[in-house]
Design a protein around this motif. Structure first.
Motif, PDB file in Angstrom:
ATOM      1  N   VAL A  26       0.827  -1.206   0.000  1.00  0.00           N
ATOM      2  CA  VAL A  26       0.000   0.000   0.000  1.00  0.00           C
ATOM      3  C   VAL A  26       0.865   1.263   0.000  1.00  0.00           C
ATOM      4  O   VAL A  26       1.877   1.334   0.706  1.00  0.00           O
ATOM      5  N   ALA A  27       0.434   2.250  -0.772  1.00  0.00           N
ATOM      6  CA  ALA A  27       1.121   3.544  -0.782  1.00  0.00           C
ATOM      7  C   ALA A  27       0.782   4.310   0.494  1.00  0.00           C
ATOM      8  O   ALA A  27      -0.386   4.603   0.759  1.00  0.00           O
ATOM      9  N   GLY A  28       1.810   4.621   1.297  1.00  0.00           N
ATOM     10  CA  GLY A  28       1.579   5.413   2.501  1.00  0.00           C
ATOM     11  C   GLY A  28       1.388   6.871   2.143  1.00  0.00           C
ATOM     12  O   GLY A  28       1.483   7.263   0.967  1.00  0.00           O
ATOM     13  N   PHE A  29       1.067   7.689   3.148  1.00  0.00           N
ATOM     14  CA  PHE A  29       1.126   9.157   3.041  1.00  0.00           C
ATOM     15  C   PHE A  29      -0.022   9.770   2.248  1.00  0.00           C
ATOM     16  O   PHE A  29      -0.322  10.937   2.403  1.00  0.00           O
ATOM     17  N   GLN A  30      -0.690   8.969   1.398  1.00  0.00           N
ATOM     18  CA  GLN A  30      -1.709   9.571   0.538  1.00  0.00           C
ATOM     19  C   GLN A  30      -3.122   9.168   0.933  1.00  0.00           C
ATOM     20  O   GLN A  30      -3.346   8.165   1.590  1.00  0.00           O
ATOM     21  N   GLY A  31      -4.077  10.010   0.524  1.00  0.00           N
ATOM     22  CA  GLY A  31      -5.478   9.710   0.754  1.00  0.00           C
ATOM     23  C   GLY A  31      -6.303  10.284  -0.377  1.00  0.00           C
ATOM     24  O   GLY A  31      -5.765  10.824  -1.354  1.00  0.00           O
ATOM     25  N   VAL A  32      -7.612  10.145  -0.237  1.00  0.00           N
ATOM     26  CA  VAL A  32      -8.498  10.682  -1.261  1.00  0.00           C
ATOM     27  C   VAL A  32      -9.758  11.204  -0.543  1.00  0.00           C
ATOM     28  O   VAL A  32     -10.185  10.616   0.442  1.00  0.00           O
ATOM     29  N   THR A  33     -10.282  12.328  -1.009  1.00  0.00           N
ATOM     30  CA  THR A  33     -11.492  12.850  -0.363  1.00  0.00           C
ATOM     31  C   THR A  33     -12.714  12.128  -0.936  1.00  0.00           C
ATOM     32  O   THR A  33     -12.616  11.429  -1.954  1.00  0.00           O
ATOM     33  N   GLU A  34     -13.861  12.345  -0.315  1.00  0.00           N
ATOM     34  CA  GLU A  34     -15.109  11.737  -0.817  1.00  0.00           C
ATOM     35  C   GLU A  34     -15.336  12.145  -2.268  1.00  0.00           C
ATOM     36  O   GLU A  34     -15.932  11.403  -3.044  1.00  0.00           O
ATOM     37  N   ASP A  35     -14.838  13.351  -2.635  1.00  0.00           N
ATOM     38  CA  ASP A  35     -15.028  13.848  -4.008  1.00  0.00           C
ATOM     39  C   ASP A  35     -13.954  13.381  -4.976  1.00  0.00           C
ATOM     40  O   ASP A  35     -13.886  13.851  -6.109  1.00  0.00           O
ATOM     41  N   GLY A  36     -13.040  12.539  -4.518  1.00  0.00           N
ATOM     42  CA  GLY A  36     -12.017  12.020  -5.425  1.00  0.00           C
ATOM     43  C   GLY A  36     -10.778  12.887  -5.550  1.00  0.00           C
ATOM     44  O   GLY A  36      -9.958  12.678  -6.442  1.00  0.00           O
ATOM     45  N   GLU A  37     -10.621  13.871  -4.658  1.00  0.00           N
ATOM     46  CA  GLU A  37      -9.411  14.704  -4.693  1.00  0.00           C
ATOM     47  C   GLU A  37      -8.270  13.988  -3.961  1.00  0.00           C
ATOM     48  O   GLU A  37      -8.486  13.427  -2.871  1.00  0.00           O
ATOM     49  N   ILE A  38      -7.055  14.051  -4.539  1.00  0.00           N
ATOM     50  CA  ILE A  38      -5.900  13.427  -3.886  1.00  0.00           C
ATOM     51  C   ILE A  38      -5.420  14.321  -2.735  1.00  0.00           C
ATOM     52  O   ILE A  38      -5.294  15.537  -2.899  1.00  0.00           O
ATOM     53  N   THR A  39      -5.140  13.708  -1.595  1.00  0.00           N
ATOM     54  CA  THR A  39      -4.611  14.461  -0.446  1.00  0.00           C
ATOM     55  C   THR A  39      -3.345  13.766   0.063  1.00  0.00           C
ATOM     56  O   THR A  39      -3.070  12.616  -0.301  1.00  0.00           O
ATOM     57  N   THR A  40      -2.585  14.465   0.902  1.00  0.00           N
ATOM     58  CA  THR A  40      -1.503  13.793   1.638  1.00  0.00           C
ATOM     59  C   THR A  40      -1.679  14.105   3.126  1.00  0.00           C
ATOM     60  O   THR A  40      -2.371  15.055   3.495  1.00  0.00           O
ATOM     61  N   LEU A  41      -1.027  13.280   3.949  1.00  0.00           N
ATOM     62  CA  LEU A  41      -1.298  13.320   5.396  1.00  0.00           C
ATOM     63  C   LEU A  41      -0.329  14.202   6.168  1.00  0.00           C
ATOM     64  O   LEU A  41      -0.432  14.304   7.385  1.00  0.00           O
ATOM     65  N   GLY A  42       0.634  14.813   5.489  1.00  0.00           N
ATOM     66  CA  GLY A  42       1.674  15.577   6.201  1.00  0.00           C
ATOM     67  C   GLY A  42       2.966  14.787   6.198  1.00  0.00           C
ATOM     68  O   GLY A  42       2.943  13.547   6.135  1.00  0.00           O
ATOM     69  N   ARG A  43       4.107  15.507   6.270  1.00  0.00           N
ATOM     70  CA  ARG A  43       5.410  14.839   6.191  1.00  0.00           C
ATOM     71  C   ARG A  43       5.531  13.762   7.272  1.00  0.00           C
ATOM     72  O   ARG A  43       5.129  13.973   8.414  1.00  0.00           O
ATOM     73  N   GLY A  44       6.066  12.634   6.868  1.00  0.00           N
ATOM     74  CA  GLY A  44       6.201  11.515   7.804  1.00  0.00           C
ATOM     75  C   GLY A  44       4.915  10.713   7.982  1.00  0.00           C
ATOM     76  O   GLY A  44       4.843   9.802   8.809  1.00  0.00           O
ATOM     77  N   GLY A  45       3.899  11.042   7.160  1.00  0.00           N
ATOM     78  CA  GLY A  45       2.555  10.493   7.387  1.00  0.00           C
ATOM     79  C   GLY A  45       2.362   9.025   7.045  1.00  0.00           C
ATOM     80  O   GLY A  45       1.315   8.454   7.368  1.00  0.00           O
ATOM     81  N   SER A  46       3.355   8.374   6.425  1.00  0.00           N
ATOM     82  CA  SER A  46       3.166   6.947   6.108  1.00  0.00           C
ATOM     83  C   SER A  46       3.003   6.108   7.365  1.00  0.00           C
ATOM     84  O   SER A  46       2.345   5.057   7.345  1.00  0.00           O
ATOM     85  N   ASP A  47       3.613   6.558   8.471  1.00  0.00           N
ATOM     86  CA  ASP A  47       3.425   5.824   9.740  1.00  0.00           C
ATOM     87  C   ASP A  47       1.933   5.795  10.088  1.00  0.00           C
ATOM     88  O   ASP A  47       1.391   4.773  10.524  1.00  0.00           O
ATOM     89  N   THR A  48       1.295   6.953   9.887  1.00  0.00           N
ATOM     90  CA  THR A  48      -0.136   7.052  10.223  1.00  0.00           C
ATOM     91  C   THR A  48      -0.968   6.193   9.277  1.00  0.00           C
ATOM     92  O   THR A  48      -1.920   5.525   9.706  1.00  0.00           O
ATOM     93  N   SER A  49      -0.588   6.164   7.983  1.00  0.00           N
ATOM     94  CA  SER A  49      -1.306   5.275   7.050  1.00  0.00           C
ATOM     95  C   SER A  49      -1.249   3.848   7.566  1.00  0.00           C
ATOM     96  O   SER A  49      -2.262   3.130   7.576  1.00  0.00           O
ATOM     97  N   ALA A  50      -0.045   3.427   7.985  1.00  0.00           N
ATOM     98  CA  ALA A  50       0.144   2.030   8.404  1.00  0.00           C
ATOM     99  C   ALA A  50      -0.714   1.700   9.629  1.00  0.00           C
ATOM    100  O   ALA A  50      -1.403   0.673   9.660  1.00  0.00           O
TER     101      ALA A  50
END
Ligand code: ADP
Ligand code: ASP
Ligand code: MG
Length: 422
Positions: A134-158
């Motif tokens: 899985v790609a860490g750090f990234q997300g998507v809004t309900e509307d399909g917009e790409i977002t990121t979680l902030g620097r170092g955010g892959s830990d939070t994705s995991a």
């Protein structure tokens, strides 16, 4: 809880193709132990810094939507390569980005929080025996917009994925052998902490121990997800465990760790009228733009002109946007000038054991005074004391505080009990 482990590998662990092959070995090793495995990876090496630099070369204040489009590409490269490396060893793997999974975040760019993770596709692939990358750090809004979680955010994705899938553990693989009493790259005799509580780790991460993204610890605490931090390069060392509580009856050390944070800038809003509503205006304006504020100090009112100064710290990356906002609201807050100090650092001591223990703050201030270090701001909580100092003396301050609170591995042989088996 199911027989599933989520592993996360940071940028240095996947910095080149040889390292990616090494990661594939660690993933397969876990699979061979009989666990289902979901692997979360960061962008290779310094890719995210490099992408950020290109954006800044083009525009001083790049649009945050376009920044997310750009920054999220780094992780896309790592997942495809790692998936290929696992497949090359004869194991079934599939890479997935945040859109494909449905890692739904709020509609905020460059520091979005995860709202929900769809598990149907993940569960389908797991039931087919696949290893999911899985790609860490990234997300998507309900509307399909790409977002990121902030620097170092892959830990939070995991941690969020581990929690959504009810994994038995989340392992964060990195370039050090676990969480130490301070950054072992700055203080070589730092001691490894075998077991740390969520609360202490959250404080340590929030004040600059960037071995873990603070929100990953927050999420782990919320879902009671055991977190293990360990080295990608030395699998013999089992790292350390972050969990709910210490097994000891009473915590014996006043200070568990010390940290330095170089990412802040101090803003002093000078000579604002000493009247109701000024602080509210400043901080609601920043909050509306998702700019987090740290230590805040308001000076005594100056009687001759009935004004005071309001000083606070924010992340350096938010400075250009904050200055634009101050231009907009200055008619209302009537500041005489805005002073920026970006050559600062925050040094902090953290420990649940400092509650009700007199003398801890005095030792900290005394240690800094002995080095002739001037303290620019102080902030405290029950389990933390932070001092703002000049950036050039911050590492000296860190080393001296580490010594003053007896945290070196020459002083404490073992920090907390044995690492339990989970
Ligand atoms: P990754 O790329 O794996 O996410 P990071 O660079 O984000 O790795 O985090 C690991 C780094 O965190 C270490 O190399 C170390 O320099 C730093 N660090 C800061 N404080 C601590 C600490 N208390 N314990 C361990 N590492 C720390
Ligand atoms: N690649 C992102 C960064 O460098 C996220 C991460 O590594 O956790 O900040
Ligand atoms: Mg990291």
């Amino acid at each position: 809880m199911r027989n599933l482990v989520v592993q996360k590998f940071g940028g240095t662990s996947v910095a080149d193709t040889d390292k990616i092959k090494n990661v594939a070995n660690s993933v397969i090793r876990e699979k061979k132990l009989g666990n289902d495995v979901v692997v979360v990876v960061s962008a290779m090496g310094h890719t995210t810094d490099y992408l950020m630099k290109m954006a800044k070369d083009i525009s001083e204040v790049p649009s945050s939507r376009e920044l997310d489009m750009l920054l999220s590409t780094g992780e896309g490269v790592s997942i495809a390569l790692l998936s290929m490396a696992i497949q090359a060893q004869g194991y079934d793997a599939v890479s997935m980005n945040a859109m494909q999974i449905g890692i739904i975040t709020e509609n905020v760019h460059t520091k979005a929080r995860i709202i929900d993770i769809k598990t149907d596709k993940l569960n389908k692939y797991l039931s087919e025996g696949k290893i999911i990358v899985v790609a860490g750090f990234q997300g998507v809004t309900e509307d399909g917009e790409i977002t990121t979680l902030g620097r170092g955010g892959s830990d939070t994705s995991a941690v969020a994925i581990a929690s959504a899938l009810d994994a038995k553990r989340c392992d964060i693989y990195t370039d050090v052998e676990g969480v130490y009493t301070t950054d072992p790259r700055i203080v070589p005799n730092a001691s490894k902490l075998d077991v740390v509580t969520y609360d202490e780790m959250l404080e340590l991460a929030s004040v600059g121990a960037n071995v873990l993204h603070p929100r990953s610890v927050e999420t782990a605490k919320q879902f009671n997800m055991p977190l293990r931090v360990r080295s990608s390069f030395n699998l013999e060392n089992r790292g350390n465990l972050i969990k709910g509580e210490y097994d000891d009856m009473e915590i014996c050390r006043p200070v568990t760790g010390v940290a330095v944070d170089m990412s802040k800038v101090r803003i002093v809003v000078c000579d604002v009228p000493d009247e109701p509503g000024v602080a509210a205006k400043i901080f609601t304006t920043l909050a509306d733009e998702h700019i987090s504020v740290d230590t805040i100090i308001q000076s005594y009112a100056r009687l001759h002109n009935n004004t005071n100064d309001i000083a606070f710290t924010i992340n350096k990356t938010d400075l250009p946007r904050a200055m634009e906002l101050f231009d907009k609201i200055n008619d209302e807050i009537k500041a005489d000038k805005i002073h920026i100090d970006d050559n600062i650092a925050k040094v902090s001591i953290v420990g649940a054991g400092m509650i009700d223990r007199p003398g801890v703050a005095a030792t900290m201030f005394d240690t800094l005074a002995n080095l002739n270090i001037n303290i620019k701001m102080i902030s405290t909580s029950e389990v933390k004391i932070s001092c703002l100092v000049d950036a050039d003396v911050a590492n000296d301050a860190l080393r001296a505080l580490h010594k003053a609170f007896n945290l070196g591995c020459d002083v404490i042989a073992t920090v907390k009990g044995d690492l339990p088996n989970i």
